[in-house]
Design an enzyme around this catalytic site. Structure first.
Site, PDB file in Angstrom:
ATOM      1  N   LYS A   1       3.000   9.301 -31.444  1.00 44.47           N
ATOM      2  CA  LYS A   1       2.410   8.566 -32.585  1.00 44.47           C
ATOM      3  C   LYS A   1       3.286   9.159 -33.854  1.00 44.47           C
ATOM      4  O   LYS A   1       3.787   9.954 -33.887  1.00 44.47           O
ATOM      5  CB  LYS A   1       0.944   9.399 -32.679  1.00 44.47           C
ATOM      6  CG  LYS A   1      -0.012   8.844 -31.681  1.00 44.47           C
ATOM      7  CD  LYS A   1      -1.327   9.582 -32.071  1.00 44.47           C
ATOM      8  CE  LYS A   1      -2.449   8.989 -30.851  1.00 44.47           C
ATOM      9  NZ  LYS A   1      -2.664   7.760 -30.879  1.00 44.47           N
TER      10      LYS A   1
ATOM     11  N   LYS B   1     -16.193  15.154 -26.668  1.00 47.35           N
ATOM     12  CA  LYS B   1     -16.573  13.629 -26.505  1.00 47.35           C
ATOM     13  C   LYS B   1     -17.825  13.381 -27.160  1.00 47.35           C
ATOM     14  O   LYS B   1     -18.691  14.224 -27.303  1.00 47.35           O
ATOM     15  CB  LYS B   1     -16.588  13.310 -25.005  1.00 47.35           C
ATOM     16  CG  LYS B   1     -15.224  13.062 -24.279  1.00 47.35           C
ATOM     17  CD  LYS B   1     -15.275  12.279 -22.942  1.00 47.35           C
ATOM     18  CE  LYS B   1     -13.908  12.056 -22.550  1.00 47.35           C
ATOM     19  NZ  LYS B   1     -13.092  11.089 -23.360  1.00 47.35           N
TER      20      LYS B   1
ATOM     21  N   ASP C   1       0.733  -1.238   0.034  1.00 48.26           N
ATOM     22  CA  ASP C   1       0.057  -0.046  -0.045  1.00 48.26           C
ATOM     23  C   ASP C   1       0.830   1.217   0.112  1.00 48.26           C
ATOM     24  O   ASP C   1       1.615   1.363   0.949  1.00 48.26           O
ATOM     25  CB  ASP C   1      -1.007   0.052   1.239  1.00 48.26           C
ATOM     26  CG  ASP C   1      -1.985   1.381   1.106  1.00 48.26           C
ATOM     27  OD1 ASP C   1      -1.685   2.131   0.378  1.00 48.26           O
ATOM     28  OD2 ASP C   1      -2.939   1.062   1.956  1.00 48.26           O
TER      29      ASP C   1
ATOM     30  N   HIS D   1       0.952  10.852 -24.838  1.00 46.44           N
ATOM     31  CA  HIS D   1       1.243   9.820 -25.806  1.00 46.44           C
ATOM     32  C   HIS D   1       1.037  10.344 -27.253  1.00 46.44           C
ATOM     33  O   HIS D   1       1.364   9.651 -28.310  1.00 46.44           O
ATOM     34  CB  HIS D   1       0.141   8.612 -25.299  1.00 46.44           C
ATOM     35  CG  HIS D   1      -1.159   9.053 -25.582  1.00 46.44           C
ATOM     36  ND1 HIS D   1      -1.959   9.462 -24.405  1.00 46.44           N
ATOM     37  CD2 HIS D   1      -2.046   8.537 -26.633  1.00 46.44           C
ATOM     38  CE1 HIS D   1      -3.281   9.407 -24.996  1.00 46.44           C
ATOM     39  NE2 HIS D   1      -3.257   9.148 -26.407  1.00 46.44           N
TER      40      HIS D   1
ATOM     41  N   HIS E   1      -2.506  17.503 -24.853  1.00 49.35           N
ATOM     42  CA  HIS E   1      -2.411  17.049 -26.290  1.00 49.35           C
ATOM     43  C   HIS E   1      -2.758  18.232 -27.537  1.00 49.35           C
ATOM     44  O   HIS E   1      -1.729  18.340 -28.322  1.00 49.35           O
ATOM     45  CB  HIS E   1      -3.608  16.150 -26.457  1.00 49.35           C
ATOM     46  CG  HIS E   1      -3.713  14.876 -25.578  1.00 49.35           C
ATOM     47  ND1 HIS E   1      -2.457  14.312 -25.026  1.00 49.35           N
ATOM     48  CD2 HIS E   1      -4.393  14.248 -24.792  1.00 49.35           C
ATOM     49  CE1 HIS E   1      -2.821  13.615 -24.432  1.00 49.35           C
ATOM     50  NE2 HIS E   1      -3.904  13.512 -24.001  1.00 49.35           N
TER      51      HIS E   1
HETATM   52  P1  NAP Z   1      -6.721   2.306 -12.233  1.00 50.27           P
HETATM   53  O1  NAP Z   1      -7.116   1.584 -13.197  1.00 50.27           O
HETATM   54  O2  NAP Z   1      -7.507   2.907 -11.313  1.00 50.27           O
HETATM   55  O3  NAP Z   1      -5.138   1.795 -11.632  1.00 50.27           O
HETATM   56  C1  NAP Z   1      -4.512   2.533 -10.489  1.00 50.27           C
HETATM   57  C2  NAP Z   1      -3.595   1.395  -9.879  1.00 50.27           C
HETATM   58  O4  NAP Z   1      -3.164   1.945  -8.864  1.00 50.27           O
HETATM   59  C3  NAP Z   1      -3.987   0.086  -9.588  1.00 50.27           C
HETATM   60  O5  NAP Z   1      -3.272  -0.979 -10.207  1.00 50.27           O
HETATM   61  C4  NAP Z   1      -4.160   0.128  -8.077  1.00 50.27           C
HETATM   62  O6  NAP Z   1      -4.215  -1.058  -7.503  1.00 50.27           O
HETATM   63  C5  NAP Z   1      -3.077   0.847  -7.999  1.00 50.27           C
HETATM   64  N1  NAP Z   1      -3.101   1.640  -6.405  1.00 50.27           N
HETATM   65  C6  NAP Z   1      -4.087   2.518  -6.200  1.00 50.27           C
HETATM   66  N2  NAP Z   1      -3.818   3.027  -5.002  1.00 50.27           N
HETATM   67  C7  NAP Z   1      -2.871   2.418  -4.636  1.00 50.27           C
HETATM   68  C8  NAP Z   1      -2.180   2.383  -3.189  1.00 50.27           C
HETATM   69  N3  NAP Z   1      -2.255   3.169  -2.193  1.00 50.27           N
HETATM   70  N4  NAP Z   1      -1.303   1.539  -3.055  1.00 50.27           N
HETATM   71  C9  NAP Z   1      -0.758   0.682  -4.038  1.00 50.27           C
HETATM   72  N5  NAP Z   1      -1.370   0.605  -5.188  1.00 50.27           N
HETATM   73  C10 NAP Z   1      -2.576   1.596  -5.421  1.00 50.27           C
HETATM   74  O7  NAP Z   1      -6.204   3.910 -12.979  1.00 50.27           O
HETATM   75  P2  NAP Z   1      -5.477   3.811 -14.248  1.00 50.27           P
HETATM   76  O8  NAP Z   1      -6.757   4.208 -15.448  1.00 50.27           O
HETATM   77  O9  NAP Z   1      -4.692   2.805 -14.625  1.00 50.27           O
HETATM   78  O10 NAP Z   1      -4.695   5.364 -14.356  1.00 50.27           O
HETATM   79  C11 NAP Z   1      -3.586   5.559 -13.635  1.00 50.27           C
HETATM   80  C12 NAP Z   1      -2.904   6.908 -13.974  1.00 50.27           C
HETATM   81  O11 NAP Z   1      -2.916   6.923 -15.224  1.00 50.27           O
HETATM   82  C13 NAP Z   1      -3.854   8.101 -13.245  1.00 50.27           C
HETATM   83  O12 NAP Z   1      -3.150   9.032 -12.971  1.00 50.27           O
HETATM   84  C14 NAP Z   1      -4.802   8.327 -14.733  1.00 50.27           C
HETATM   85  O13 NAP Z   1      -5.105   9.684 -14.675  1.00 50.27           O
HETATM   86  C15 NAP Z   1      -3.535   8.273 -15.692  1.00 50.27           C
HETATM   87  N6  NAP Z   1      -4.054   7.978 -17.090  1.00 50.27           N
HETATM   88  C16 NAP Z   1      -4.855   6.877 -17.255  1.00 50.27           C
HETATM   89  C17 NAP Z   1      -5.159   6.497 -18.610  1.00 50.27           C
HETATM   90  C18 NAP Z   1      -5.831   5.373 -18.998  1.00 50.27           C
HETATM   91  O14 NAP Z   1      -5.925   5.020 -20.082  1.00 50.27           O
HETATM   92  N7  NAP Z   1      -6.303   4.438 -18.038  1.00 50.27           N
HETATM   93  C19 NAP Z   1      -4.945   7.543 -19.664  1.00 50.27           C
HETATM   94  C20 NAP Z   1      -4.088   8.683 -19.515  1.00 50.27           C
HETATM   95  C21 NAP Z   1      -3.690   8.804 -18.103  1.00 50.27           C
HETATM   96  P3  NAP Z   1      -4.771  -1.950  -6.356  1.00 50.27           P
HETATM   97  O15 NAP Z   1      -6.096  -1.088  -6.101  1.00 50.27           O
HETATM   98  O16 NAP Z   1      -4.673  -3.205  -6.382  1.00 50.27           O
HETATM   99  O17 NAP Z   1      -3.988  -1.122  -5.379  1.00 50.27           O
END
Ligand code: NAP
Length: 506
Positions: free
Chosen positions: A198, A355, A105, A194, A256
């Protein structure tokens, strides 16, 4: 001296090479970003033998998983998100053997020793390039860096990678940059956008700077205006909670779209290298005409999708996707910007993103001026302004629109035609995903395609007055039906100037 061009490897003053030993730690290794983008990209690069031979990929999350359990999740994710033609059982097994999981954590200081123990558990661990990819909520960026420092994980070759959003305004962006910067030097910080990974975006630089024919035309004398559209057909889905606090301006324009604008508008750097490109992009951001309250009222349009039809299927409104109607967040922005410098004075840059629009398409269109004199007075048809369309997604490519004579005897009939460059057919291979390129750049320590602190802050400096003005006015975003090109006011923004939006398939 050979020069380096982005997207090509050649000897250059700063030519980076892959290290021999690498620990690639994904903080948030079970999340959507990690499983959908990062791990598939690492698999694909490993399949091409590009990862350093001695690489470990360490996923970190609270989910109790041992290495075998995490490998099973990663296998599923790679199979789900990688094109079948690029799946190769032997390569996947080799990649999975590199994969480990640490359950911790991140908010519990004592848990971090577990990660430290894994990082030290290899011969010559002090020589490893350590990548820490922050695939977690931005509120954890600062605290994570602090913990990494406290456990002594930040060696000289460490790098940290941050996803957007970096702050929700200038002050919070500075706070994140300060917190991360207290542990990592600026050259160790990789702020990923990202779009910059591209192929078509990198090719924009190559087209501009590895050819001569465009440069004399690339200015206010010959360019009438520039349009940049990033349209998504999806709604907010299950990201409503995050999105409602951000909105289209913060989520898309501040990063972007402004980055794309910079690549169109920047001056040629001395060579394409790690700081030179970013120096030139920064100058563009600093040259953007500041948005005073009257400019915001006149030159920006906010929209929000209502119910409609997307691809023939009913689509819910933003309020229904969100579960309430109390929000005043915009899901669409169109605006008119100006770059106040010698090259671009008086040339409008129209930006648009939204969107639930009628299609998913990202495109830059450079619209040139009409020919100065009508040379074919007795012709049929008409001339139209030349346009260069740079398609960023989904089908990366470039189209130059010209006027030609339709073949046939008798008089002259003018017809619009286009010269097309499709990446897929010209190069006979699929373009790599942007993350494939960008993750390798992180491993090699090449920050050219990443945003520098001053760029992020300059982009916020320009964007913030728009947010402030919107917050100060009672007007709410204008409704547009899902599956359309946005509110009518966005069309009027251009019509007012005697122009129209170029739709992506025109
Ligand atoms: P997500 O699906 O909610 O994943 C979050 C990850 O962090 C999970 O692996 C979670 O695992 C872990 N986590 C959260 N709190 C934690 C803690 N206290 N200790 C340890 N692990 C923890 O989020 P996401 O969509 O992948 O996005 C991640 C980041 O990238 C964000 O800042 C988001 O804004 C950015 N982002 C995402 C995307 C996308 O396409 N998803 C695109 C652009 C930017 P556990 O719950 O098992 O701990």
């Amino acid at each position: 001296m050979a020069l380096s061009v982005v997207g090509m490897t050649a000897t250059a003053p700063t030519s980076p090479t892959a290290p021999e030993v690498c620990d690639f730690t994904v903080l948030g290794g079970t999340g959507d970003l990690a499983l959908r983008k990062l791990l598939p990209a690492l698999y694909l690069r490993d399949r091409e033998d590009q990862l350093p031979a001695d690489t470990r990929i360490i996923g970190v999350s609270r989910t109790p998983l041992d290495d075998a359990g995490y490998r099973a999740e990663v296998r599923d994710a790679v199979v789900r998100h990688v094109d079948e033609a690029r799946l190769d059982e032997a390569a996947l097994d080799r990649m999975l053997a590199r994969v480990h999981h640490v359950t911790l954590d991140m908010e519990q200081p004592e848990d971090w020793d577990r990660l430290h123990a894994v990082l030290k558990d290899r011969p010559h661990h002090e020589d490893a390039v350590r990548v820490f990819y922050l695939a977690v909520a931005p509120s954890l960026f600062g605290p994570i860096c602090q913990r990494l420092d406290q456990i002594g994980a930040v060696n000289q070759d460490a790098r940290v990678v941050m996803e957007k959003p970096i702050g929700h305004d200038l002050a919070s962006a500075r706070a994140v940059n300060d917190a991360v910067g207290a542990v990592f030097a600026e050259e160790q910080i990789f702020r990923i956008d990202h779009y910059l990974g591209k192929e078509s975006v990198q090719n924009l630089l190559v087209t501009r700077f590895a050819n001569t024919f465009l440069e004399p035309l690339w200015n206010s004398r010959w360019v009438d205006h520039v349009q940049i559209t990033v349209a998504e057909s999806l709604g907010v889905g299950d990201r409503g909670g995050y999105y409602d606090h951000a909105g289209a301006l913060r989520d898309m324009v501040q990063n972007h779209l402004l980055q794309l604008l910079c690549l169109v508008a920047m001056e040629p750097p001395t060579y394409v290298g790690r700081e030179t490109v970013r120096d030139e992009k920064l100058k563009v951001l600093q040259a953007l005409k500041p948005m005073l309250p009257g400019d915001v009222d006149r030159d920006t349009v906010r929209g929000r999708y209502g119910a409609g039809l997307v691809d023939g299927e009913p689509a819910a409104s933003y309020a229904d996707d969100l579960g309430h109607s109390a929000s005043s967040t915009e899901t669409f922005v169109a605006l008119r910007a100006e770059v106040q410098n010698w090259r671009w004075a008086g040339v409008p840059f129209y930006l648009r993103t939204g969107k639930r629009m009628d299609r998913r398409a990202s495109e830059i269109v450079v619209v040139f001026k009409e020919p100065p004199h009508a040379m074919f007075p007795h012709s049929e048809g008409s001339t139209s302004a030349n346009r260069l369309h740079i398609q960023v997604q989904p089908d990366e490519g470039m189209r130059l629109h010209l006027t030609a004579k339709e073949p046939g005897p008798g008089g002259i009939r003018l017809r619009p035609v286009s010269l097309d460059l499709s990446y897929a057919t010209t190069f006979d291979q699929p373009s790599p995903d942007a993350y494939e390129r960008l993750l390798m750049d992180v491993i090699k320590g090449n920050p050219t395609l990443f945003m520098r602190r001053d760029e992020v802050e300059a982009a916020w400096t320009w964007t913030e007055p728009i947010l402030r003005r919107w917050a100060a006015t009672p007007e709410r975003p204008k409704r547009y039906p899902a599956g359309t090109t946005g509110p009518i006011a966005a069309a009027m923004l251009l019509e007012r100037d005697g122009r129209t939006w170029q739709e992506p398939d025109q």
